[in-house]
Design a protein around this motif. Sequence first.
Motif, mmCIF file in Angstrom:
data_model
loop_
_atom_site.group_PDB
_atom_site.id
_atom_site.type_symbol
_atom_site.label_atom_id
_atom_site.label_comp_id
_atom_site.label_asym_id
_atom_site.label_seq_id
_atom_site.Cartn_x
_atom_site.Cartn_y
_atom_site.Cartn_z
ATOM 1 N N HIS A 32 14.628 3.308 79.083
ATOM 2 C CA HIS A 32 13.674 3.883 80.031
ATOM 3 C C HIS A 32 13.098 2.797 80.940
ATOM 4 O O HIS A 32 12.848 3.037 82.132
ATOM 5 N N VAL A 35 15.478 1.940 84.012
ATOM 6 C CA VAL A 35 15.874 2.972 84.984
ATOM 7 C C VAL A 35 15.770 2.461 86.411
ATOM 8 O O VAL A 35 16.674 2.671 87.235
ATOM 9 N N GLN A 62 19.583 11.799 84.639
ATOM 10 C CA GLN A 62 18.543 12.580 85.303
ATOM 11 C C GLN A 62 17.419 11.682 85.808
ATOM 12 O O GLN A 62 16.938 11.834 86.944
ATOM 13 N N GLU A 63 16.995 10.714 84.994
ATOM 14 C CA GLU A 63 15.904 9.826 85.390
ATOM 15 C C GLU A 63 16.331 8.871 86.505
ATOM 16 O O GLU A 63 15.541 8.568 87.412
ATOM 17 N N THR A 108 21.668 17.247 89.100
ATOM 18 C CA THR A 108 20.468 16.460 89.402
ATOM 19 C C THR A 108 20.515 15.680 90.706
ATOM 20 O O THR A 108 19.472 15.250 91.198
#
Length: 339
Positions: A32, A35, A62-63, A108
């Motif tokens: 995370h 990203v 997606q992120e 996305t």
Amino acid sequence: MKLNLAKLVACAFALAALPIYAADTMPRSEWHALVGDCAQNPQTLKQTIGKLSADDQLAFVQEVNAAISKMPGSNEEKGAAFYNANRAAVSGAGKENLKAVLAEVYATVPVEYLTEINERFAKELFSRTANPAHVPTDQEFTQLATSTMAAVNERCQKGEDASVRETFAILMLVRASGGTPADLAQTLVSQLPDAQARETALNDWIKPAMGDGQEQTYDPMLSAAQSGGDEPDHTVVQQLTGGMQINDALLGDLAAASDAGGTAAGIGAGAFRAPGVPGAAVQESDIGLSRIPRAYVSSKTAVGGTAAGPNSDPSVNPNASINPYYTKDRSGHPGLYEQ
């Protein structure tokens, strides 16, 4: 000492229920934090996604796409960023999760940038003719395409503009097919979950997008998408991403992961891969976000040079090896010291 069988069984079930991670699987807390970097660096993204669990790969894609959407820059710069990042994602995901990651891409990425992705993925990643030694038959390719669309449809139905997004995936597969079977578009459109969208997709979206009997345009699809923005200039996007992309044939990975049954299900992962040169390095791009740093062709301080000039200048260093960036050997054009 007596052993309590009931307690042993309970402990065994408890251990079995614990999440099991591979030794090199990256936890969410770590990926995370990466990203932002991955949204700007496709090499970092490709290395990172290969270390994630199957579910985390989807959340990661997606992120990353959400992060690119928030980045400043022109429409074309964003188009280049979406292309670079999502190409790296599907290339690095691995065959076991390839269809799911590809579906996440179509679900996305903002619809206006799928205009670029569907065309280039068809040519650079999923081309049917990537390996001339084994070109899939019409039956094999149809099985792969229908299996792939099943995954795309299931994922896209959970978000906005589902039918438009699914049709962009159909366009990718139709382009990748090379034109046969002739009814492939109809076969894939028949899988669309929205019955009302089937006729619209076939006649009002796919034909204009393919330039079938008319000038090519994505306007009907983008107009139908409530979240659609302006289509980027594809010439500029290609300049930003680099005009010399090395093809990364992934059609065989779709075949290996296929659950369609029949002939295609038994095809190995490497069956459709383009043959390579053993030991040769693969350079994905030399322009844009993933380019290899080097001096500009007319730079007076090239990599390896000195304050007096580049080391390939015979007047500076007679013993230096010739640098093709400064000689007529570079694409037949006069070099810096031969003009």
